[in-house]
Design a protein around this motif. Structure first.
Motif, PDB file in Angstrom:
ATOM      1  N   PRO A   1       0.827  -1.213   0.000  1.00 43.93           N
ATOM      2  CA  PRO A   1       0.000   0.000   0.000  1.00 43.93           C
ATOM      3  C   PRO A   1       0.860   1.261   0.000  1.00 43.93           C
ATOM      4  O   PRO A   1       1.882   1.326   0.676  1.00 43.93           O
ATOM      5  CB  PRO A   1      -0.799  -0.106   1.304  1.00 43.93           C
ATOM      6  N   ARG A   2       0.449   2.244  -0.767  1.00 36.61           N
ATOM      7  CA  ARG A   2       1.154   3.526  -0.871  1.00 36.61           C
ATOM      8  C   ARG A   2       0.145   4.651  -0.846  1.00 36.61           C
ATOM      9  O   ARG A   2      -1.000   4.489  -1.242  1.00 36.61           O
ATOM     10  CB  ARG A   2       1.919   3.594  -2.199  1.00 36.61           C
ATOM     11  N   GLY A   3       0.610   5.820  -0.467  1.00 38.85           N
ATOM     12  CA  GLY A   3      -0.263   6.982  -0.481  1.00 38.85           C
ATOM     13  C   GLY A   3      -1.222   6.958   0.691  1.00 38.85           C
ATOM     14  O   GLY A   3      -1.018   6.252   1.672  1.00 38.85           O
ATOM     15  N   ALA A   4      -2.271   7.716   0.598  1.00 42.89           N
ATOM     16  CA  ALA A   4      -3.331   7.800   1.603  1.00 42.89           C
ATOM     17  C   ALA A   4      -2.901   8.499   2.883  1.00 42.89           C
ATOM     18  O   ALA A   4      -3.650   8.530   3.840  1.00 42.89           O
ATOM     19  CB  ALA A   4      -3.918   6.430   1.929  1.00 42.89           C
ATOM     20  N   SER A   5      -1.697   9.067   2.923  1.00 38.91           N
ATOM     21  CA  SER A   5      -1.276   9.795   4.113  1.00 38.91           C
ATOM     22  C   SER A   5      -1.914  11.177   4.122  1.00 38.91           C
ATOM     23  O   SER A   5      -1.895  11.889   3.131  1.00 38.91           O
ATOM     24  CB  SER A   5       0.242   9.960   4.151  1.00 38.91           C
ATOM     25  N   THR A   6      -2.477  11.518   5.262  1.00 39.55           N
ATOM     26  CA  THR A   6      -3.065  12.843   5.424  1.00 39.55           C
ATOM     27  C   THR A   6      -1.955  13.871   5.648  1.00 39.55           C
ATOM     28  O   THR A   6      -0.788  13.514   5.876  1.00 39.55           O
ATOM     29  CB  THR A   6      -4.004  12.863   6.637  1.00 39.55           C
ATOM     30  N   ILE A   7      -2.337  15.119   5.621  1.00 39.00           N
ATOM     31  CA  ILE A   7      -1.370  16.182   5.899  1.00 39.00           C
ATOM     32  C   ILE A   7      -0.800  16.011   7.302  1.00 39.00           C
ATOM     33  O   ILE A   7       0.398  16.181   7.514  1.00 39.00           O
ATOM     34  CB  ILE A   7      -2.019  17.567   5.696  1.00 39.00           C
ATOM     35  N   THR A   8      -1.629  15.637   8.257  1.00 33.43           N
ATOM     36  CA  THR A   8      -1.139  15.452   9.628  1.00 33.43           C
ATOM     37  C   THR A   8      -0.155  14.293   9.702  1.00 33.43           C
ATOM     38  O   THR A   8       0.866  14.380  10.390  1.00 33.43           O
ATOM     39  CB  THR A   8      -2.301  15.244  10.607  1.00 33.43           C
ATOM     40  N   GLN A   9      -0.427  13.213   8.979  1.00 33.22           N
ATOM     41  CA  GLN A   9       0.516  12.093   8.941  1.00 33.22           C
ATOM     42  C   GLN A   9       1.839  12.516   8.302  1.00 33.22           C
ATOM     43  O   GLN A   9       2.915  12.151   8.785  1.00 33.22           O
ATOM     44  CB  GLN A   9      -0.080  10.926   8.156  1.00 33.22           C
ATOM     45  N   GLN A  10       1.764  13.273   7.217  1.00 34.09           N
ATOM     46  CA  GLN A  10       2.983  13.739   6.564  1.00 34.09           C
ATOM     47  C   GLN A  10       3.771  14.668   7.490  1.00 34.09           C
ATOM     48  O   GLN A  10       4.998  14.620   7.531  1.00 34.09           O
ATOM     49  CB  GLN A  10       2.640  14.452   5.260  1.00 34.09           C
ATOM     50  N   LEU A  11       3.044  15.509   8.238  1.00 36.57           N
ATOM     51  CA  LEU A  11       3.714  16.385   9.202  1.00 36.57           C
ATOM     52  C   LEU A  11       4.411  15.557  10.273  1.00 36.57           C
ATOM     53  O   LEU A  11       5.572  15.825  10.613  1.00 36.57           O
ATOM     54  CB  LEU A  11       2.707  17.343   9.833  1.00 36.57           C
ATOM     55  N   ALA A  12       3.738  14.555  10.798  1.00 35.17           N
ATOM     56  CA  ALA A  12       4.344  13.686  11.822  1.00 35.17           C
ATOM     57  C   ALA A  12       5.623  13.064  11.286  1.00 35.17           C
ATOM     58  O   ALA A  12       6.658  13.058  11.965  1.00 35.17           O
ATOM     59  CB  ALA A  12       3.348  12.603  12.238  1.00 35.17           C
TER      60      ALA A  12
END
Length: 155
Positions: free
Chosen positions: A68-79
């Motif tokens: 699985p790839r993608g589906a990261s939210t902005i908050t996940q990317q920030l973390a």
């Protein structure tokens, strides 16, 4: 930023770093909208984790026989950007989810978006919305037009 600087140093190259922090109110609403459309259209509705996007990512991965790839939210990317490496290690992903929930519990959504827009890499050594606006268009992040915002490299 530190990870990129260490990688450049290991290659014997100078670390490129263009970076200027700007408060949320000094970032164009066009840029905020463009980033949300491109990266996390449900940002204001979810609590840091978009389960529907994760489900779709897993289904697509199964169909393709991939991880699985993608589906990261902005908050996940920030973390990930603030506290973790960019690896695809499942343990790192679990840590990311825990940090994401903590960020969402502790900070208002506008603050999360402000942090993200100020720490994300917009090209080689270009960190944050202000540096990106100046590098690509010679204007401040506050002055970005709708078209300029849409043309910035997706973080």
């Amino acid at each position: 930023m530190e990870l990129r600087a260490r990688a450049a140093e290991a290659e014997g190259k100078p670390a490129r770093r263009a970076y200027t922090w700007v408060p949320y109110r000094r970032i164009s609403p066009h840029l905020k909208r463009a980033v949300l459309v491109a990266e996390d259209s449900a940002f204001w509705e979810h609590e840091g984790i978009d389960l529907e996007q994760i489900k779709e990512s897993i289904e697509t991965a199964i169909e393709r026989g991939d991880a699985p790839r993608g589906a990261s939210t902005i908050t996940q990317q920030l973390a990930k950007n603030l506290y973790l490496s960019p690896s695809y290690d499942p343990l790192r992903k679990l840590k990311e989810l825990i940090i994401t929930r903590r960020l969402e519990a502790a900070l208002p959504k506008a603050r999360i978006l402000e942090l993200y827009l100020n720490v994300v890499e917009w090209g080689d050594g270009v960190w944050g919305a202000e540096a990106a606006a100046r590098r690509y268009f010679g204007v401040s992040a506050a002055s970005l037009s709708r078209a300029q915002s849409a043309l910035l490299p997706v973080p």
